[in-house]
Design an enzyme around this catalytic site. Structure first.
Site, PDB file in Angstrom:
ATOM      1  N   LYS A 169      15.752   9.373  -6.114  1.00 15.82           N
ATOM      2  CA  LYS A 169      14.580   8.422  -4.875  1.00 15.82           C
ATOM      3  C   LYS A 169      16.717   7.606  -3.979  1.00 15.82           C
ATOM      4  O   LYS A 169      16.767   7.217  -2.711  1.00 15.82           O
ATOM      5  CB  LYS A 169      13.718   7.804  -5.194  1.00 15.82           C
ATOM      6  CG  LYS A 169      12.665   8.555  -5.126  1.00 15.82           C
ATOM      7  CD  LYS A 169      11.529   7.742  -5.519  1.00 15.82           C
ATOM      8  CE  LYS A 169      10.289   8.766  -5.642  1.00 15.82           C
ATOM      9  NZ  LYS A 169       8.684   8.048  -6.087  1.00 15.82           N
TER      10      LYS A 169
ATOM     11  N   LYS B 180       3.453  17.688   0.131  1.00 19.13           N
ATOM     12  CA  LYS B 180       2.553  17.514   1.220  1.00 19.13           C
ATOM     13  C   LYS B 180       3.897  16.195   2.016  1.00 19.13           C
ATOM     14  O   LYS B 180       3.796  16.137   3.298  1.00 19.13           O
ATOM     15  CB  LYS B 180       2.190  15.516   1.139  1.00 19.13           C
ATOM     16  CG  LYS B 180       2.697  14.478   0.503  1.00 19.13           C
ATOM     17  CD  LYS B 180       1.623  13.296   0.258  1.00 19.13           C
ATOM     18  CE  LYS B 180       2.635  12.339   0.299  1.00 19.13           C
ATOM     19  NZ  LYS B 180       2.588  12.259  -1.040  1.00 19.13           N
TER      20      LYS B 180
ATOM     21  N   LYS C 116       8.012  24.471  -3.952  1.00 17.99           N
ATOM     22  CA  LYS C 116       7.156  24.212  -4.463  1.00 17.99           C
ATOM     23  C   LYS C 116       5.928  23.279  -3.130  1.00 17.99           C
ATOM     24  O   LYS C 116       6.500  22.952  -1.726  1.00 17.99           O
ATOM     25  CB  LYS C 116       7.058  22.425  -5.507  1.00 17.99           C
ATOM     26  CG  LYS C 116       6.489  23.883  -6.602  1.00 17.99           C
ATOM     27  CD  LYS C 116       7.071  22.388  -7.742  1.00 17.99           C
ATOM     28  CE  LYS C 116       5.724  21.070  -7.615  1.00 17.99           C
ATOM     29  NZ  LYS C 116       5.750  20.623  -9.107  1.00 17.99           N
TER      30      LYS C 116
END
Ligand code: TRP
Length: 338
Positions: A115, A201, A198
């Site tokens: 991140k 969203k 995968k």
């Protein structure tokens, strides 16, 4: 909730957009645990502010997330659902645990590294670094026996175990060392547009994900335009990732083994197969959407669920944080009447 059953705790960040991967990989498994464990489910809004966000969106998503969970079968009569920021003790425990945890251990967390990558360290929020400590606090505050987590959270659970052991050794035995709970199958739902990755969203191409709240015609459209190979056969095989993914989805949604489906669809074209997958997904999502809409129309029920969840969770949390404070050498807290 039987008080002698083992405690399972899991948490998720509030999202307004749960998708089929979340449902099959997590929520459906949680629902299957309700009868055999004391289950706590936290919607972790304090975690959600570790990255830039909009307050009004967070509030909306918290309710939407709760309503989606209940609509998917997390029956509030059989478990406790709470919002993290409602419970006093998460951040308090996180502070105590943080003081025991070397900085280097946090800097080595792969999710933090991912991140923070590309941002200069001056602009990365320190909450992002501290995130796994708060997660450890979520788990240890309830003295959970078992924690169902996805692969991406295994490292954080390992850290939680290290911290629990360290606390127990530094002060005295206090926390159970939580074990990961192995989730059932159905865990790997891949993107319809990119079956190497995968379903997520945050996909740039939103047609790769089937959202719980997508209207039936959108679900159908996404499934009909799912990426496949140029062949004709409907079989699960390494060189047919798109079809394999659709077979796995169909299998998880209908509870039928893949070989049965392969047999049933032998000789049929991709279009007929995809259309059957679409029917199955729509049939699964439609009742969930109806329950969701009813819950969102009447927020009273949602507030009531949070009220009851918080009352129970707070009692448990308060007992734990009091114990931890005592062991840490803090003098007894005066009882304060409001
Ligand atoms: N970090 C988890 C995630 O992003 C969410 C989470 C926070 C969690 N606290 C937790 C999961 C405690 C399990 C237990 O998915």
């Amino acid at each position: 909730m039987g008080k002698d059953k083992p405690v399972i705790l899991t948490c998720a960040q509030p999202t307004g957009h749960l998708h089929l991967g979340n449902y099959l990989g997590a929520i459906k498994n949680w629902v299957s645990l309700l009868d055999d464990y004391q289950c706590y489910f936290g919607i972790v809004d304090l975690h959600a502010i570790t990255v830039p966000y909009t307050p009004a969106e967070l509030r909306k998503n918290t309710y939407a997330c709760l309503a989606q969970y209940i609509a998917c079968g997390l029956d509030p009569a059989k478990c406790r659902i709470f919002v993290q920021s409602h419970i006093i003790g998460h951040t308090e425990l996180a502070w105590v645990l943080g003081c025991l945890t070397p900085l280097g251990q946090l800097q080595r967390m792969t999710q933090f590294k991912d991140k923070a990558r590309g941002n200069d360290s001056g602009s990365v929020g320190s909450g992002l670094l501290y995130y796994p400590i708060l997660m450890a606090a979520d788990i240890l505050l309830y003295n959970a026996d078992l924690v169902p987590v996805g692969d991406d959270q295994k490292q954080h659970l390992e850290l939680t175990r290290d911290i629990a052991i360290k606390f127990n050794n530094t002060y005295s035995p206090t926390f159970k060392v939580p074990e990961p709970y192995k989730q059932g199958s159905g865990g790997r739902v891949m993107s319809l547009q990119d079956p190497m990755n995968k379903m997520s969203k945050s996909e740039t191409n939103q047609s790769g994900a089937l959202f719980l709240l997508d209207p039936p015609d959108i679900l159908r459209k996404k499934i009909m335009s799912a990426v496949t190979d140029t062949g004709k056969e409907i079989v699960a095989r390494e060189d047919k990732l798109g079809i394999t993914n659709l077979l796995n989805i169909m299998s998880a949604v209908t509870n039928r083994p893949v070989p049965d489906l392969e047999k049933e669809f032998t000789g049929q074209g991709y279009a007929a197969f995809k259309s059957a997958v679409a029917d199955a997904v729509v049939a699964l999502f439609q009742p969930i959407q109806e329950r969701y809409n009813a819950l969102m129309r009447d927020k009273e029920v949602l507030s009531q669920v949070l009220q009851e969840g918080a009352a129970d969770a707070q009692k448990r949390a308060y007992r734990m944080i009091s114990k931890v404070y005592r062991k840490a050498g803090f003098v007894e807290r005066p009882s304060i009447e409001e």
